[in-house]
Design an enzyme around this catalytic site. Structure first.
Site: not given
Ligand code: ADP
Length: 785
Positions: A683, A726
């Site tokens: 990611s 996140k």
């Protein structure tokens, strides 16, 4: 008969005896206490020391008249007199001859009578009949003695020496135990022969009686013996039984088992099998090792809830109330649980799915499962599968193993005591498998509604019905749950909490709970929201609220200590400024977003098991030969991702206006600081690519932008996981704009409103868009510069 003897007259004093009779030749002592008798004695002593003794007809009469004693008795010689204390005189007399009262001449102060004394003519020629009689009497007497009368053998010797029939008869009579009446009868027979006959008759009768007595006593003895024998045998039997393990306790126990088994409504085969085990137990010594094994087995069998069920409560409104009472938020989970209950209510027999709560530690997976049990009025039991690598832990050991025990499932059922509990398998993702068998396959059977009706533990060897159990499982991450197992379950994800959610949880649940657990008064510990938030950010770093709960517990303990020190204290106030006094220095500080845009530094977002985090990616360029160096605890996937990013940049050299040869003359070093936490996953693809581009082009990257996404060779941005965590991390770090891959658009709903309010979420599809949003525009650059 009169030819043998004649009478001689005598005048003597007289004493009536009580219960005694004296035969001639017999020596006897007796005590005299009555005044009249003493007088008689004294008088006798003055005379020839002879006295006439006769028996009272009834011993009880104290002052007898002439009518009260027999008129035949014995003239005795007084041999000795002894004064005893208390006016009693002990007299020793010897019988001389029998006599009959002719006339009583005095009654006071003592009896005095004229007597006719029998005098025997010495009969030299004892007639044959008398001789025969004497022998018969002698024989009979011997037998009489032998049949058990306590008579010394000397008596027999003396008897054999006596020649005169009369003396012989009297000696025999005086040695027999006769009733007073019989004695008197014999005394009154003056003719020796006649007396011998009577004695003989008495003896025969006595012997017969003795004989009968003997047989009776023998019989009685036999009976007693039999009883004794029986008793002895019984005792022995007991000892043997005890040795064999059949002592009473065991027998009672076995009876109890049998009774219980009888009462249990259960499959016939199972009943038979257990019956057999109980039978085996009964033929075994209770102290043997094997019987202990069987007893254990049978006990386990009976302690299982074969038919015990708690009654389900399927009131949806009530259930909702309970779930809300116990937990803040977790809307998705609660809703799914309520749905489940509604279906249950409509179709009772329908097999519900197995719910699997997935999420980081401390987000309430276990405790919401407990609430489900509470809402449904079921018992709750929890088995942790973390670290289980042996199938036997699930399914038990065969009984042939020494120390075999049932597996965890049967054990849990035993403990929970109902067959329909809420059964939580914790950490199903932490099971491992190795040579000892595959616990996951055992779990498959347990969780399969088709198979768990007949779940057979190796130890029990008989099927137990698990179909009424409501199974719930938990896991931290889905990736390590074996596929087939994952397919059996309905996954419900519980993500980490935002700070705001944590604050709510702390205020509504954790603080009151801790205050209660520490026995403090409600409201004793006072904390403002800001203080709690400080605790959350500076003393915990987690997705859940476990450390938070512990830390709040610590604060309560400190407060309790203060109270003990000063009982007048009404309240302890904990504020942001005195927090460090209670908990020590801040444990965590957060990386804040860079204040100014910089070249080659980009803020990325990472997911870790304890929640999201920001990571700052730095790139440095050096003259060199085109090497790519990566540092900072990176996994392989991360490295490949960097490589992909680099290839994409090289394919776009022209568009980006880069030096064509940069890959030949420039070394690129990518570093990700705070490397203690291993980072992996693709990611950070776009983040690294952006950092490299920024470094190569010299265009700064905006410091309030964070990004996450995988990159393809063509510069497409691919989706990532853990968007919510996140986003929370970015928010905490003070980021204003987040670049989110297009395919993650669906996850935006999960992000709490108050966060969305502060953040700009930008959907990006490719690197061009990323650069568009991340790189500082030339004009801005100028402005800033
Ligand atoms: P997990 O099983 O997910 O690791 P736990 O169920 O052990 O987490 O939860 C840890 C603690 O946090 C428990 O005391 C639980 O009650 C509390 N907790 C977690 N989430 C919530 C919530 N949403 N509302 C109230 N308390 C919660």
């Amino acid at each position: 008969m009169s030819k043998n003897f004649k009478f001689k007259e005598h005048t003597l004093t007289l004493i009536p005896l009580r219960g005694l009779a004296v035969f001639p030749y017999m020596v006897l002592h007796f005590d005299v206490g009555r005044e009249k008798s003493i007088n008689a004695l004294e008088e006798a002593m003055v005379e020839e020391q002879l006295i006439f003794l006769t028996s009272q007809k009834e011993a009880e009469i104290d002052i007898p008249t002439t009518e009260d004693f027999y008129h035949v008795g014995t003239i005795c010689k007084i041999k000795q007199m002894l004064k005893l204390p208390g006016d009693t005189i002990r007299v020793l007399v010897e019988g001389v001859s029998r006599a009959k009262i002719k006339e009583i001449i005095d009654e006071e102060p003592y009896f005095r009578a004229i007597l006719e004394e029998a005098e025997y003519e010495q009969d030299d020629e004892r007639d044959k009949e008398t001789e025969a009689l004497m022998r018969s009497v002698m024989d009979a007497f011997e037998e009489y003695v032998n049949t058990g009368n306590k008579i010394t053998p000397e008596v027999l010797l003396t008897l054999s020496d006596i020649e005169e029939p009369s003396r012989f008869a009297d000696t025999v009579a005086s040695n027999m135990s006769l009733k007073p009446k019989q004695k008197q009868e014999l005394l009154e027979i003056f003719d020796p022969k006649e007396r011998l006959e009577t004695i003989y008759a008495i003896l025969l009768e006595e012997i017969e009686i003795l004989e009968i007595e003997k047989t009776i006593s023998l019989r009685v003895k036999k009976q007693v013996n039999r009883l004794q024998k029986e008793y002895y045998l019984r005792e022995q039997l007991k000892a043997i039984q005890k040795e064999l393990g059949e002592d009473e306790e065991t027998l009672d126990e076995i009876e109890e088992y049998k009774e219980k088994l009888q009462k249990l409504k259960i499959n016939k085969d199972v009943k038979e099998k257990i019956g057999k085990e109980i039978k085996r137990l009964s033929s075994m010594s209770s102290s043997s090792a094997e019987s202990a094994v069987i007893r254990n087995y049978v006990d386990t069998f009976f302690s299982l809830p074969w038919n015990k069920e708690s009654k389900d409560k399927l009131d949806i409104i009530e259930a909702q109330k309970i779930l809300d009472e116990d937990h803040f938020g977790l809307e998705k989970v609660k809703e799914r649980i309520l749905e489940y209950l509604s279906i249950r209510k409509l179709a009772k027999s329908m097999k519900g799915p197995i719910l699997c709560f997935v999420g980081p530690p401390g987000v309430g997976k276990t405790s919401i499962a407990k609430s489900v049990a509470r809402a449904m009025n079921r018992k709750f039991v929890r088995v942790s599968l973390g670290g289980v690598r042996d199938e036997a832990e699930i399914r038990g050991h065969r009984r042939t193993y020494v120390g075999a025990i049932p597996g965890r499932i049967i054990n849990a059922m035993k403990e929970v005591k109902t067959k329909n509990p809420v059964f939580l398998f914790d950490e199903i993702d932490k099971m491992a498998s190795d040579f000892r068998g595959d616990p996951a396959s055992a779990m498959l059977e347990v969780l399969d509604p088709e198979q768990n009706k007949e779940f057979t533990d190796h130890y029990m060897e008989i099927p137990f019905d698990l179909s009424k159990v409501l199974f719930i499982t938990t896991a931290n991450s889905l990736s390590t749950i074996p596929g087939p197992l994952r397919d059996r379950m309905e996954i419900i994800e519980l993500s980490g909490y935002t700070e705001v959610e944590k604050l709510e949880i702390a205020k509504r649940h954790l603080v009151p709970k801790q205050i209660k657990e520490h026995n403090l008064e409600e409201g004793f510990v006072k904390m403002s929201d800001g203080t709690i938030l400080d605790v959350i950010t500076h003393y915990t770093r987690e997705s859940g609220v476990r450390t938070l709960e512990r830390t709040l517990g610590r604060l309560c303990r400190k407060a309790a200590k203060k109270y003990v020190e000063d009982p007048k204290l009404k309240q302890v106030r904990i504020t942001s400024s005195n927090l460090e006094k209670y908990l020590g220095k801040h444990r965590f500080t957060y990386q804040k977003a860079n204040e100014h845009p910089q070249v080659g530094i980009v803020t990325g977002l990472a997911w870790t098991p304890v929640g999201g985090d920001t990571l700052s990616i730095e790139v440095a360029l050096m003259k060199g030969t085109g090497k790519l160096v990566l540092t900072g605890q990176l996994g392989d996937v991360m490295k490949e991702s960097a490589q992909t990013g680099l290839s994409f940049i090289r394919s776009k050299v022209e568009e980006l206006g880069l030096d064509e040869e940069f890959h030949k003359n420039t070394d690129i070093h990518i570093h990700i600081p705070e490397g203690a936490i291993p980072k992996d996953g693709p990611s950070a693809g776009i983040t690294m690519a952006t950092a490299v581009i920024s470094a190569l082009t010299g265009i700064a990257v905006r410091s309030d932008v964070a990004m996450t996404g995988e990159i393809t060779l063509r510069g497409r941005v691919l989706p990532i996981g853990g968007l919510k965590e996140k986003t929370l991390a970015a928010h905490r770090a003070g980021i204003k704009k987040i670049l989110v891959p297009k395919e993650n658009e669906k996850d935006l709903d999960e992000i709490p409103q108050n966060i969305k309010k502060d953040l700009e979420l930008v959907i990006v599809e490719n690197m061009d868009e990323v650069m568009e949003h991340a790189l500082v525009k030339k004009e801005e650059d100028k402005n800033e510069g």
